[in-house]
Write a protein that holds these residues in place. Structure first.
Motif, short mmCIF file in Angstrom:
data_model
loop_
_atom_site.label_atom_id
_atom_site.label_comp_id
_atom_site.label_asym_id
_atom_site.label_seq_id
_atom_site.Cartn_x
_atom_site.Cartn_y
_atom_site.Cartn_z
N ILE A 1 1.50 4.47 -30.13
CA ILE A 1 2.53 3.94 -29.24
C ILE A 1 2.94 2.56 -29.71
O ILE A 1 2.08 1.72 -30.03
CB ILE A 1 2.01 3.86 -27.79
CG1 ILE A 1 1.59 5.26 -27.33
CG2 ILE A 1 3.05 3.25 -26.86
CD1 ILE A 1 0.83 5.27 -26.03
N VAL A 2 4.25 2.32 -29.75
CA VAL A 2 4.79 1.00 -30.09
C VAL A 2 5.50 0.47 -28.84
O VAL A 2 6.23 1.20 -28.17
CB VAL A 2 5.76 1.07 -31.28
CG1 VAL A 2 6.37 -0.30 -31.57
CG2 VAL A 2 5.04 1.59 -32.52
N PHE A 3 5.26 -0.81 -28.55
CA PHE A 3 5.78 -1.45 -27.36
C PHE A 3 6.93 -2.40 -27.70
O PHE A 3 6.97 -2.97 -28.78
CB PHE A 3 4.67 -2.24 -26.65
CG PHE A 3 3.56 -1.37 -26.15
CD1 PHE A 3 3.60 -0.85 -24.87
CD2 PHE A 3 2.49 -1.05 -26.98
CE1 PHE A 3 2.58 -0.04 -24.40
CE2 PHE A 3 1.46 -0.24 -26.52
CZ PHE A 3 1.51 0.27 -25.23
N ASN A 4 7.81 -2.58 -26.74
CA ASN A 4 8.95 -3.48 -26.90
C ASN A 4 8.49 -4.94 -26.89
O ASN A 4 7.48 -5.28 -26.29
CB ASN A 4 9.95 -3.25 -25.76
CG ASN A 4 11.26 -3.95 -26.00
OD1 ASN A 4 11.72 -4.07 -27.11
ND2 ASN A 4 11.87 -4.43 -24.93
N ASP A 5 9.25 -5.78 -27.57
CA ASP A 5 9.07 -7.22 -27.49
C ASP A 5 10.44 -7.87 -27.55
O ASP A 5 11.44 -7.20 -27.76
CB ASP A 5 8.14 -7.75 -28.59
CG ASP A 5 8.68 -7.55 -29.99
OD1 ASP A 5 9.91 -7.65 -30.20
OD2 ASP A 5 7.88 -7.31 -30.91
N ASP A 6 10.49 -9.15 -27.34
CA ASP A 6 11.76 -9.88 -27.38
C ASP A 6 11.92 -10.68 -28.67
O ASP A 6 12.71 -11.62 -28.71
CB ASP A 6 11.87 -10.81 -26.16
CG ASP A 6 11.95 -10.06 -24.86
OD1 ASP A 6 12.51 -8.95 -24.85
OD2 ASP A 6 11.44 -10.57 -23.84
N ALA B 1 1.19 -2.39 -30.94
CA ALA B 1 0.97 -0.96 -31.04
C ALA B 1 -0.44 -0.64 -30.59
O ALA B 1 -1.33 -1.49 -30.66
CB ALA B 1 1.19 -0.49 -32.48
N GLU B 2 -0.63 0.58 -30.13
CA GLU B 2 -1.97 1.03 -29.78
C GLU B 2 -2.06 2.54 -29.92
O GLU B 2 -1.05 3.23 -29.95
CB GLU B 2 -2.37 0.60 -28.37
CG GLU B 2 -1.69 1.33 -27.25
CD GLU B 2 -2.17 0.90 -25.87
OE1 GLU B 2 -2.30 1.79 -25.01
OE2 GLU B 2 -2.41 -0.31 -25.65
#
Length: 92
Positions: A25-30, A89-90
């Protein structure tokens, strides 16, 4: 939209990839640009351009996306490489 739609939408960026027991899983960032994330997904996760663009849009609008399925041993080096590129990511 309901949970079913979200799962279906996430699967669109995984077309043609073998599925296994774990998810990367990849997470959003700013911080990072779309192009940067797309390039990382293509280079590290071996997604084609269409898959990487689709996943990046999902990450941006939904906050996260399952970008790969597979065994822990296959996903772990990808997760580390994404983190080395300063992406969150995790593996689940």
């Amino acid at each position: 939209m309901g949970k079913y739609f979200e799962q279906t939408e996430e699967r669109t960026c995984l077309a043609g990839l073998e599925e296994g027991g774990n998810e990367l899983i990849v997470f959003n960032d700013d911080v990072h640009t779309f192009d940067y994330v797309i390039d990382c997904l293509q280079t590290i996760c071996k997604l084609n351009k269409e898959q990487a663009v689709s996943c990046t849009n999902i990450i941006h609008y939904k906050g996260l996306c399952v970008v790969r399925h597979g065994s822990y041993d296959v996903l772990k080096p990808m997760c580390i490489a994404l983190e080395n590129k300063e992406l969150k990511a995790e593996i689940r």
